[in-house]
Enzyme design. Structure first.
Site, PDB file in Angstrom:
ATOM      1  CG  ASP A  63      -1.834   1.189   1.298  1.00 55.88           C
ATOM      2  OD1 ASP A  63      -1.525   2.224   0.667  1.00 55.88           O
ATOM      3  OD2 ASP A  63      -2.863   1.101   1.979  1.00 55.88           O
ATOM      4  CE1 TYR A 164      -5.681  10.702 -11.817  1.00 54.88           C
ATOM      5  CE2 TYR A 164      -6.055  12.153 -13.690  1.00 54.88           C
ATOM      6  CZ  TYR A 164      -5.573  10.965 -13.168  1.00 54.88           C
ATOM      7  OH  TYR A 164      -4.965  10.049 -13.990  1.00 54.88           O
ATOM      8  CE  LYS A 168      -2.049  10.792 -12.027  1.00 53.20           C
ATOM      9  NZ  LYS A 168      -1.196   9.646 -11.681  1.00 53.20           N
ATOM     10  CB  THR A 197      -8.915   1.978 -16.035  1.00 50.77           C
ATOM     11  OG1 THR A 197      -8.918   3.364 -15.658  1.00 50.77           O
ATOM     12  CG2 THR A 197      -7.827   1.712 -17.051  1.00 50.77           C
TER      13      THR A 197
HETATM   14  N1  LIG Z   1      -7.199   5.505 -17.085  1.00 52.60           N
HETATM   15  C1  LIG Z   1      -6.758   6.595 -17.669  1.00 52.60           C
HETATM   16  O1  LIG Z   1      -7.341   7.081 -18.655  1.00 52.60           O
HETATM   17  C2  LIG Z   1      -5.506   7.267 -17.162  1.00 52.60           C
HETATM   18  C3  LIG Z   1      -5.051   8.393 -17.866  1.00 52.60           C
HETATM   19  C4  LIG Z   1      -3.897   9.013 -17.414  1.00 52.60           C
HETATM   20  C5  LIG Z   1      -3.196   8.518 -16.340  1.00 52.60           C
HETATM   21  N2  LIG Z   1      -3.672   7.420 -15.671  1.00 52.60           N
HETATM   22  C6  LIG Z   1      -2.908   6.954 -14.511  1.00 52.60           C
HETATM   23  O2  LIG Z   1      -2.607   5.573 -14.654  1.00 52.60           O
HETATM   24  C7  LIG Z   1      -2.445   4.989 -13.357  1.00 52.60           C
HETATM   25  C8  LIG Z   1      -3.298   3.740 -13.261  1.00 52.60           C
HETATM   26  O3  LIG Z   1      -4.655   4.133 -13.358  1.00 52.60           O
HETATM   27  P1  LIG Z   1      -5.818   3.188 -13.923  1.00 52.60           P
HETATM   28  O4  LIG Z   1      -6.540   3.965 -14.931  1.00 52.60           O
HETATM   29  O5  LIG Z   1      -5.275   1.853 -14.239  1.00 52.60           O
HETATM   30  O6  LIG Z   1      -6.752   3.144 -12.621  1.00 52.60           O
HETATM   31  P2  LIG Z   1      -7.389   1.918 -11.830  1.00 52.60           P
HETATM   32  O7  LIG Z   1      -7.879   0.883 -12.768  1.00 52.60           O
HETATM   33  O8  LIG Z   1      -8.332   2.556 -10.884  1.00 52.60           O
HETATM   34  O9  LIG Z   1      -6.146   1.296 -11.049  1.00 52.60           O
HETATM   35  C9  LIG Z   1      -5.513   2.030 -10.029  1.00 52.60           C
HETATM   36  C10 LIG Z   1      -4.470   1.152  -9.419  1.00 52.60           C
HETATM   37  O10 LIG Z   1      -3.831   1.893  -8.379  1.00 52.60           O
HETATM   38  C11 LIG Z   1      -3.859   1.094  -7.209  1.00 52.60           C
HETATM   39  N3  LIG Z   1      -3.833   1.890  -5.984  1.00 52.60           N
HETATM   40  C12 LIG Z   1      -4.619   2.919  -5.616  1.00 52.60           C
HETATM   41  N4  LIG Z   1      -4.291   3.336  -4.385  1.00 52.60           N
HETATM   42  C13 LIG Z   1      -3.268   2.547  -3.963  1.00 52.60           C
HETATM   43  C14 LIG Z   1      -2.496   2.461  -2.785  1.00 52.60           C
HETATM   44  N5  LIG Z   1      -2.714   3.286  -1.742  1.00 52.60           N
HETATM   45  N6  LIG Z   1      -1.515   1.537  -2.705  1.00 52.60           N
HETATM   46  C15 LIG Z   1      -1.286   0.690  -3.728  1.00 52.60           C
HETATM   47  N7  LIG Z   1      -2.001   0.687  -4.871  1.00 52.60           N
HETATM   48  C16 LIG Z   1      -2.980   1.614  -4.977  1.00 52.60           C
HETATM   49  C17 LIG Z   1      -5.155   0.291  -7.304  1.00 52.60           C
HETATM   50  O11 LIG Z   1      -5.109  -0.786  -6.400  1.00 52.60           O
HETATM   51  P3  LIG Z   1      -6.440  -1.418  -5.719  1.00 52.60           P
HETATM   52  O12 LIG Z   1      -6.944  -2.467  -6.669  1.00 52.60           O
HETATM   53  O13 LIG Z   1      -5.944  -1.967  -4.435  1.00 52.60           O
HETATM   54  O14 LIG Z   1      -7.414  -0.293  -5.533  1.00 52.60           O
HETATM   55  C18 LIG Z   1      -5.067  -0.107  -8.772  1.00 52.60           C
HETATM   56  O15 LIG Z   1      -4.185  -1.181  -8.937  1.00 52.60           O
HETATM   57  C19 LIG Z   1      -2.849   6.076 -12.357  1.00 52.60           C
HETATM   58  O16 LIG Z   1      -1.692   6.706 -11.844  1.00 52.60           O
HETATM   59  C20 LIG Z   1      -3.651   7.036 -13.204  1.00 52.60           C
HETATM   60  O17 LIG Z   1      -3.649   8.330 -12.673  1.00 52.60           O
HETATM   61  C21 LIG Z   1      -4.811   6.786 -16.068  1.00 52.60           C
END
Ligand SMILES: NC(=O)c1ccc[n+]([C@@H]2O[C@H](COP(=O)([O-])OP(=O)(O)OC[C@H]3O[C@@H](n4cnc5c(N)ncnc54)[C@H](OP(=O)(O)O)[C@@H]3O)[C@@H](O)[C@H]2O)c1
Length: 243
Positions: A63, A164, A168, A197
């Site tokens: 975590d 958010y 970033k 996601t």
């Molecule tokens: N999706 C997009 O369009 C997008 C665009 C730009 C950037 N991003 C970035 O990409 C990254 C991944 O996002 P995603 O879209 O894949 O989101 P997601 O599906 O919600 O996944 C988020 C991940 O972060 C983990 N997480 C959150 N809090 C945590 C903590 N305290 N300790 C450890 N793990 C933690 C979650 O684990 P749990 O399963 O335990 O909750 C999950 O594995 C993020 O940094 C996000 O800002 C995403």
């Protein structure tokens, strides 16, 4: 030495896609799939192995907002491997305050704690292990919304989450500042594009496997191929994003 790569939040979403992409591109590597949910991590690894992934996977409880959890992860990686080649700060959240602002401070602080403070702390604490690598890298998962250039010159609509977006942009500044502080580590910040996601209620248009491509490319590139910058990958082409 076989590359050792740590991906935080590797159990689902873009993190899982990064792990999948790394396993395909660098099957000789050990990928530390870190997540705060042990069972979800094991399921994710089993799923990848069923898909035929050949890399070595090491599930790790982490975590990123919990100092004890971080210390025990460092201890485990130090004793099992003794070095780290790449840290991917992928774990991230979005959280909006309620309409009456009663939880405003809590909501903002939680986003900053996960997306900024934890990425900064992990990066600092893993530097000693990274410095044992011949090609150490830290890759921060940013967003297109982090670009002040895009915010000031483009046609971006208002964001769904200001905290958010701010987190970033701060992550990008963290990348720039830490790159100056630790010149022996290559720092990158990367945007995966708007991927489908849980973070955005699966409204993103991009497949997370495609979005993960920028991180996979940066993580596996030979030393010096990409300089410290803000990167994206579009149509299989790496591009620098304006800050
Ligand atoms: N999706 C997009 O369009 C997008 C665009 C730009 C950037 N991003 C970035 O990409 C990254 C991944 O996002 P995603 O879209 O894949 O989101 P997601 O599906 O919600 O996944 C988020 C991940 O972060 C983990 N997480 C959150 N809090 C945590 C903590 N305290 N300790 C450890 N793990 C933690 C979650 O684990 P749990 O399963 O335990 O909750 C999950 O594995 C993020 O940094 C996000 O800002 C995403």
């Amino acid at each position: 030495m076989a590359p050792i790569i740590l991906v935080t939040g590797g159990n689902r979403g873009i993190g899982l896609s990064i792990v999948r992409g790394l396993a395909g591109r660098a099957p000789e590597s050990t990928i530390i799939v870190a997540s705060r949910q042990e069972s979800a991590t094991k399921e994710a690894v089993t799923q990848l192995q069923r898909e035929g992934a050949k890399a070595t996977f090491h599930p790790l409880a982490l975590d990123v907002t919990d100092d004890e959890s971080i210390q025990s992860a460092i201890k485990e990686i130090t004793s099992k491997f003794g070095y780290l080649d790449v840290l991917v700060n992928n774990a991230g959240i979005g959280l909006n305050p309620s309409a009456d602002y009663s939880d405003f401070r809590h909501a903002y602080n939680k986003v900053f704690d996960t997306n900024i403070t934890s990425a900064a702390l992990l990066s600092h604490l893993f530097i000693p292990l990274l410095l044992k690598s011949t090609n150490p890298k830290i890759i921060n998962l940013s967003s297109g919304r982090a670009s002040i250039h895009a915010l000031t010159t483009g046609t971006l609509p208002p964001t769904a989450s200001v905290s958010y977006s701010v987190s970033k942009t701060a992550l990008n500044v963290l990348t720039l500042e830490m790159a100056k502080q630790f010149p022996d580590v290559t720092f990158y910040t990367a945007t995966p594009g708007h991927c489908s996601t849980a973070l955005n209620g699966f409204r993103g248009k991009r497949n997370p496997d495609e979005g993960a491509g920028v991180v996979v490319e940066l993580a596996t590139a030979e030393k010096g191929k990409y300089g410290m910058s803000f990167w994206e990958r579009v149509d299989a082409e790496m591009r620098e994003v304006a800050w």
